[in-house]
Design a protein around this motif. Structure first.
Motif, PDB file in Angstrom:
ATOM      1  N   TRP A 264     101.481  19.430  55.794  1.00  0.00           N
ATOM      2  CA  TRP A 264     100.094  19.855  55.599  1.00  0.00           C
ATOM      3  C   TRP A 264      99.165  18.651  55.516  1.00  0.00           C
ATOM      4  O   TRP A 264      98.097  18.624  56.138  1.00  0.00           O
ATOM      5  CB  TRP A 264      99.989  20.692  54.323  1.00  0.00           C
ATOM      6  CG  TRP A 264      98.625  21.251  54.050  1.00  0.00           C
ATOM      7  CD1 TRP A 264      97.726  21.710  54.975  1.00  0.00           C
ATOM      8  CD2 TRP A 264      98.002  21.426  52.778  1.00  0.00           C
ATOM      9  NE1 TRP A 264      96.584  22.163  54.347  1.00  0.00           N
ATOM     10  CE2 TRP A 264      96.731  22.008  52.995  1.00  0.00           C
ATOM     11  CE3 TRP A 264      98.410  21.163  51.461  1.00  0.00           C
ATOM     12  CZ2 TRP A 264      95.851  22.314  51.960  1.00  0.00           C
ATOM     13  CZ3 TRP A 264      97.538  21.473  50.422  1.00  0.00           C
ATOM     14  CH2 TRP A 264      96.269  22.041  50.667  1.00  0.00           C
ATOM     15  N   GLN A 307     105.041  23.371  58.482  1.00  0.00           N
ATOM     16  CA  GLN A 307     104.584  23.619  57.112  1.00  0.00           C
ATOM     17  C   GLN A 307     104.944  25.031  56.653  1.00  0.00           C
ATOM     18  O   GLN A 307     105.472  25.222  55.551  1.00  0.00           O
ATOM     19  CB  GLN A 307     103.071  23.418  57.017  1.00  0.00           C
ATOM     20  CG  GLN A 307     102.522  23.709  55.618  1.00  0.00           C
ATOM     21  CD  GLN A 307     101.011  23.661  55.555  1.00  0.00           C
ATOM     22  OE1 GLN A 307     100.357  23.187  56.489  1.00  0.00           O
ATOM     23  NE2 GLN A 307     100.434  24.151  54.470  1.00  0.00           N
ATOM     24  N   VAL A 308     104.675  26.020  57.501  1.00  0.00           N
ATOM     25  CA  VAL A 308     104.923  27.413  57.123  1.00  0.00           C
ATOM     26  C   VAL A 308     106.420  27.676  56.958  1.00  0.00           C
ATOM     27  O   VAL A 308     106.855  28.325  55.989  1.00  0.00           O
ATOM     28  CB  VAL A 308     104.306  28.373  58.164  1.00  0.00           C
ATOM     29  CG1 VAL A 308     104.703  29.814  57.864  1.00  0.00           C
ATOM     30  CG2 VAL A 308     102.790  28.234  58.181  1.00  0.00           C
ATOM     31  N   SER A 328     101.201  33.841  50.639  1.00  0.00           N
ATOM     32  CA  SER A 328     101.274  32.379  50.781  1.00  0.00           C
ATOM     33  C   SER A 328     101.632  31.975  52.207  1.00  0.00           C
ATOM     34  O   SER A 328     100.909  31.184  52.839  1.00  0.00           O
ATOM     35  CB  SER A 328     102.291  31.805  49.794  1.00  0.00           C
ATOM     36  OG  SER A 328     101.857  31.944  48.471  1.00  0.00           O
ATOM     37  N   CYS A 329     102.741  32.500  52.716  1.00  0.00           N
ATOM     38  CA  CYS A 329     103.205  32.070  54.044  1.00  0.00           C
ATOM     39  C   CYS A 329     102.373  32.688  55.157  1.00  0.00           C
ATOM     40  O   CYS A 329     101.927  31.989  56.077  1.00  0.00           O
ATOM     41  CB  CYS A 329     104.682  32.420  54.210  1.00  0.00           C
ATOM     42  SG  CYS A 329     105.754  31.617  52.989  1.00  0.00           S
ATOM     43  N   THR A 332      98.799  31.280  55.016  1.00  0.00           N
ATOM     44  CA  THR A 332      98.759  29.897  55.502  1.00  0.00           C
ATOM     45  C   THR A 332      98.771  29.857  57.023  1.00  0.00           C
ATOM     46  O   THR A 332      98.030  29.077  57.644  1.00  0.00           O
ATOM     47  CB  THR A 332      99.962  29.104  54.950  1.00  0.00           C
ATOM     48  OG1 THR A 332      99.861  29.052  53.524  1.00  0.00           O
ATOM     49  CG2 THR A 332      99.993  27.692  55.504  1.00  0.00           C
ATOM     50  N   LEU A 336      95.695  28.180  59.055  1.00  0.00           N
ATOM     51  CA  LEU A 336      95.916  27.011  59.916  1.00  0.00           C
ATOM     52  C   LEU A 336      95.576  27.319  61.366  1.00  0.00           C
ATOM     53  O   LEU A 336      95.029  26.474  62.080  1.00  0.00           O
ATOM     54  CB  LEU A 336      97.366  26.548  59.797  1.00  0.00           C
ATOM     55  CG  LEU A 336      97.758  25.933  58.445  1.00  0.00           C
ATOM     56  CD1 LEU A 336      99.258  25.664  58.396  1.00  0.00           C
ATOM     57  CD2 LEU A 336      96.981  24.654  58.178  1.00  0.00           C
ATOM     58  N   THR A 362      93.609  26.904  53.025  1.00  0.00           N
ATOM     59  CA  THR A 362      95.067  26.801  53.035  1.00  0.00           C
ATOM     60  C   THR A 362      95.633  26.687  51.631  1.00  0.00           C
ATOM     61  O   THR A 362      96.501  27.473  51.223  1.00  0.00           O
ATOM     62  CB  THR A 362      95.517  25.590  53.873  1.00  0.00           C
ATOM     63  OG1 THR A 362      94.887  25.638  55.152  1.00  0.00           O
ATOM     64  CG2 THR A 362      97.020  25.593  54.058  1.00  0.00           C
ATOM     65  N   ILE A 366      97.950  29.706  49.468  1.00  0.00           N
ATOM     66  CA  ILE A 366      99.282  29.365  48.948  1.00  0.00           C
ATOM     67  C   ILE A 366      99.310  29.561  47.435  1.00  0.00           C
ATOM     68  O   ILE A 366     100.250  30.154  46.875  1.00  0.00           O
ATOM     69  CB  ILE A 366      99.664  27.918  49.307  1.00  0.00           C
ATOM     70  CG1 ILE A 366      99.804  27.758  50.815  1.00  0.00           C
ATOM     71  CG2 ILE A 366     100.980  27.522  48.623  1.00  0.00           C
ATOM     72  CD1 ILE A 366     100.052  26.334  51.273  1.00  0.00           C
TER      73      ILE A 366
END
Length: 391
Positions: A264, A307-308, A328-329, A332, A336, A362, A366
């Motif tokens: 990230w 990142q994910v 969160s996932c 994100t 992004l 972002t 999360i």
């Protein structure tokens, strides 16, 4: 009297002297007339011979840039002698503090359900508050170190030429003294955590010092920044009393969260680096943006995917549920994707807008997902405790 001055001493008579004087006066007037004509001729001739030079318009005349003290915001209300130090720690630009704080918050929320007993909401809030104070102090210390390293480069970069050390408002010697006080303040916050946190945090100081040097020797200084800014992704676990060295699964989860945060950091700082890409090329500063100028969005997309995936793996190993996975996932991935698709890399102002707001887009989703997962797991834990008491 004038005639007497030019009358020869051996003149043969008065008539000869008068004639001589008259001739001299006529000759003098003739010579003077020719000189005036010659001078006028020369002046006009020179002007005619020289090419005409167009006068610059007002738009073409640019006065040199001059530093202007802040007129609005918190910094503008400080005493004049304090303003350079407030600017040195970027008090007027807190986005960097948020980026340093978020990994600390991630690890605190991910670790909270794993603590024995499960961390209370007061513990989580107190730990988060200490981390925010530490992030603000250490981010400022990092800025001081960076500006000391770059004091001879910053004057040549448009965005940094008015930084306090670069413009001479703070001497390097005074900056070093100020840095000492910053480090003492950071140490006082660190000592407020459990004792084991001291040993987990100390190695990060090496990275804080090395990042400015990395810009001079590698095209990927953002990787060093990622290792530095993401250190908080480890710190939440020992802060809540979890010993990573004795719990393999939790250590793996912390390592995955750290790696996700590194990806990230490289991602958002690559966008940030595009603001200075032209000036960096002139003064020889290296960056991932320069190394991948023509395929930046492909690199950003790869980093976002990493990142994910790493974040998902960290949550899975730590036992996080669907709230984490979806918010969160999933959040994100959406955030992004929006940033990468919409950022105009050739426009510094647009890069700054997405960099600044991307912290909350972002980091926010999360945190919300991790907080929701923690609250859900805590409510289940409290329900089990209530049943046990009733039984």
């Amino acid at each position: 009297m004038v005639g007497d001055c030019f009358e020869p001493s051996n003149a043969r008579g008065h008539g000869y002297g008068i004639k001589t004087t008259v001739r001299w006066r006529v000759a003098q007037r003739s010579t003077l007339s020719r000189a005036i004509k010659c001078r006028n001729f020369s002046s006009h001739s020179v002007k005619a011979a020289l090419p005409s030079t167009p006068q610059p318009s007002e738009d073409q005349i640019k006065s040199p840039a001059i530093y202007t003290p802040p007129q609005t915001g918190l910094v503008s209300k400080l005493p004049a002698s304090w303003i350079p130090y407030a600017e040195l720690i970027r008090l007027d630009k807190p986005t960097g503090t948020y980026y340093l704080f978020f990994p600390c918050l991630f690890s605190t929320l991910l670790a909270a359900p794993l603590a024995t007993p499960m961390a209370s909401m007061v513990d989580v809030a107190t730990t988060g508050g200490l981390f925010f104070a530490g992030a603000m102090i250490m981010r400022g210390a990092g800025c001081t170190i960076n500006d000391l390293w770059d004091r001879n480069l910053d004057p040549h970069v448009e965005r940094t030429k008015f930084r306090p050390i670069a413009r001479g408002a703070i001497s390097p010697q005074n900056a070093i003294v100020f840095l000492g006080f910053q480090m003492l303040a950071g140490l006082s916050v660190l000592l407020s955590f459990p004792a084991q946190c001291f040993w987990y945090a100390t190695p990060s100081l090496i990275l804080v010092t090395l990042y400015p040097l990395a810009k001079r020797v590698t095209n990927y200084p953002q990787a060093v920044l990622g290792l530095t800014f993401s250190w908080g992704a480890i710190m939440g676990f020992p802060a809540l009393g979890i010993d990573l060295l004795s719990d393999t699964n939790t250590a793996i989860s912390a390592a995955l969260l750290y790696a996700s945060s590194v990806a990230w950091t490289i991602n958002y700082d690559m966008i940030y680096a595009h603001m200075d890409i032209k000036d960096d090329a002139k003064v020889g500063i290296k960056s991932i943006a320069r190394a991948h100028e023509h395929n930046t969005k492909a690199v950003l997309s790869g980093l976002a995917g990493a990142q994910v995936v790493l974040l998902l793996a960290a949550g899975y190993i730590s036992g996080a549920g669907q709230i984490f996975t979806i918010v969160s996932c999933g959040g994100t991935a959406v955030a992004l994707d929006a940033i990468i698709r919409n950022v105009k890399l050739e426009d510094p102002k647009d890069c700054w807008w997405w960099f600044k707001n991307g912290a909350w887009m972002t980091g926010g989703v999360i945190s919300v997902g991790l907080l929701g997962d923690y609250l859900y797991r805590r409510s289940k834990e409290e329900g089990k405790s209530a049943l046990q008491i009733a039984a």
